[in-house]
Design a protein around this motif. Sequence first.
Motif, mmCIF file in Angstrom:
data_model
loop_
_atom_site.group_PDB
_atom_site.id
_atom_site.type_symbol
_atom_site.label_atom_id
_atom_site.label_comp_id
_atom_site.label_asym_id
_atom_site.label_seq_id
_atom_site.Cartn_x
_atom_site.Cartn_y
_atom_site.Cartn_z
ATOM 1 N N VAL A 175 57.340 106.019 36.205
ATOM 2 C CA VAL A 175 56.957 104.832 36.962
ATOM 3 C C VAL A 175 58.197 104.218 37.612
ATOM 4 C CG1 VAL A 175 55.997 102.502 36.805
ATOM 5 C CG2 VAL A 175 54.987 104.358 35.462
ATOM 6 N N GLN A 176 58.073 103.924 38.910
ATOM 7 C CA GLN A 176 59.080 103.171 39.653
ATOM 8 C C GLN A 176 60.480 103.777 39.556
ATOM 9 O OE1 GLN A 176 58.656 99.248 37.989
ATOM 10 N NE2 GLN A 176 56.671 98.886 38.942
ATOM 11 N N ASN A 177 60.532 105.091 39.391
ATOM 12 C CA ASN A 177 61.810 105.811 39.306
ATOM 13 C C ASN A 177 62.735 105.240 38.240
ATOM 14 O OD1 ASN A 177 63.376 107.988 40.202
ATOM 15 N ND2 ASN A 177 64.664 106.645 41.434
ATOM 16 N N ARG A 178 62.122 104.586 37.231
ATOM 17 C CA ARG A 178 62.955 104.008 36.174
ATOM 18 C C ARG A 178 62.367 104.220 34.785
ATOM 19 N NH1 ARG A 178 64.584 97.647 35.072
ATOM 20 N NH2 ARG A 178 65.737 98.058 33.146
ATOM 21 N N ALA A 255 48.296 102.850 37.600
ATOM 22 C CA ALA A 255 47.530 102.509 38.795
ATOM 23 C C ALA A 255 47.559 101.002 38.996
ATOM 24 C CB ALA A 255 46.085 102.986 38.658
ATOM 25 N N ASP A 256 47.806 100.577 40.234
ATOM 26 C CA ASP A 256 47.808 99.150 40.581
ATOM 27 C C ASP A 256 48.709 98.340 39.644
ATOM 28 O OD1 ASP A 256 46.013 99.600 42.663
ATOM 29 O OD2 ASP A 256 44.275 99.349 41.345
ATOM 30 N N ASN A 257 49.892 98.891 39.389
ATOM 31 C CA ASN A 257 50.883 98.239 38.516
ATOM 32 C C ASN A 257 50.373 98.009 37.104
ATOM 33 O OD1 ASN A 257 53.066 97.994 40.373
ATOM 34 N ND2 ASN A 257 51.959 96.334 41.392
ATOM 35 N N LYS A 258 49.530 98.911 36.648
ATOM 36 C CA LYS A 258 49.007 98.840 35.296
ATOM 37 C C LYS A 258 49.110 100.216 34.634
ATOM 38 C CE LYS A 258 45.622 95.201 36.295
ATOM 39 N NZ LYS A 258 45.963 95.059 37.712
ATOM 40 N N GLU A 272 49.528 95.347 31.718
ATOM 41 C CA GLU A 272 50.000 94.900 33.023
ATOM 42 C C GLU A 272 51.512 94.952 33.098
ATOM 43 O OE1 GLU A 272 47.857 92.128 35.495
ATOM 44 O OE2 GLU A 272 47.133 91.205 33.653
ATOM 45 N N ASP A 273 51.999 95.207 34.320
ATOM 46 C CA ASP A 273 53.439 95.269 34.575
ATOM 47 C C ASP A 273 54.089 93.945 34.190
ATOM 48 O OD1 ASP A 273 55.947 95.828 35.442
ATOM 49 O OD2 ASP A 273 55.456 95.895 37.576
#
Length: 273
Positions: A175-178, A255-258, A272-273
């Motif tokens: 996720v998010q390259n991190r 999906a959708d920051n979850k 949730e993020d």
Amino acid sequence: SPVVHNGKVYFGSTDKNFYALNAATGEQAWSFTADEAIHSSPVINNGKIFFGTWGSKLFALNVETGSEIWRYQGGTDPTNFAMQGITAAPVTDNNNVYVGARDGFMYALGQNDGALVWRYDAANSWVLASAVLDDRNIYIATSDTGLFLALDKQTGLEKYRADTRLWSYATPVLVQNRYAFVATMAGELYGFDKNTGKKIWYYQTPEGRADINDIVDGKTGKLRNEKLFAPEMQVQAGVELVKSLGAFIASPIWADNKLIAVTATGEILVFED
């Protein structure tokens, strides 16, 4: 799982055949007979489709015609049949195809000819989950050794390892390259910094924390083999005990920051993020 590509649906079967069907009509375009049952989901790249079999073979076929381009033979176990089979879905980049196997190795093979580029020794631990890639590394989770590993894509050399304690059959999520999220059969979710392997987040299901059957050693986090593999314990009964921990068998998704994960006890969890 099937793959849909250019109007066709592709999938393997326990009848040892791999099929290509017209996605609109279901009419068979071609089929290919492999050596053993196929439980590996396929992947398509550069005009080839790749999948593994229970005979520990990885096949590359022409995606349009079904003709065989090459096959690679992994390790076999003709006595007990425990340490053989490729059930993970392969993953690809521009040059190689990567797949883990029940023989205890992770393989990198050349896409064009199936030549072995490298293999990583997972210490007799099945690699059942598919790997995930970024531009430099390949990330895998193991079963018996309970590890999350980052390997150099080019050489197969280990960059780092993180202890997840118990079997992981689910594909990790980047996720998010991190971040890298890893799910285990103890109902545990780990969040790691994918660049360093440092643990930054952790969750365990209430069933996993309760462990009403007392099958996890509280100090080590490992399964109590004397209970799970007792002489009177049937294999399927042992598996059901592990599932009762709220095990994560299916791979989580982002999906959708979850982060969304499903347990073997029938719950959908959303973070949730």
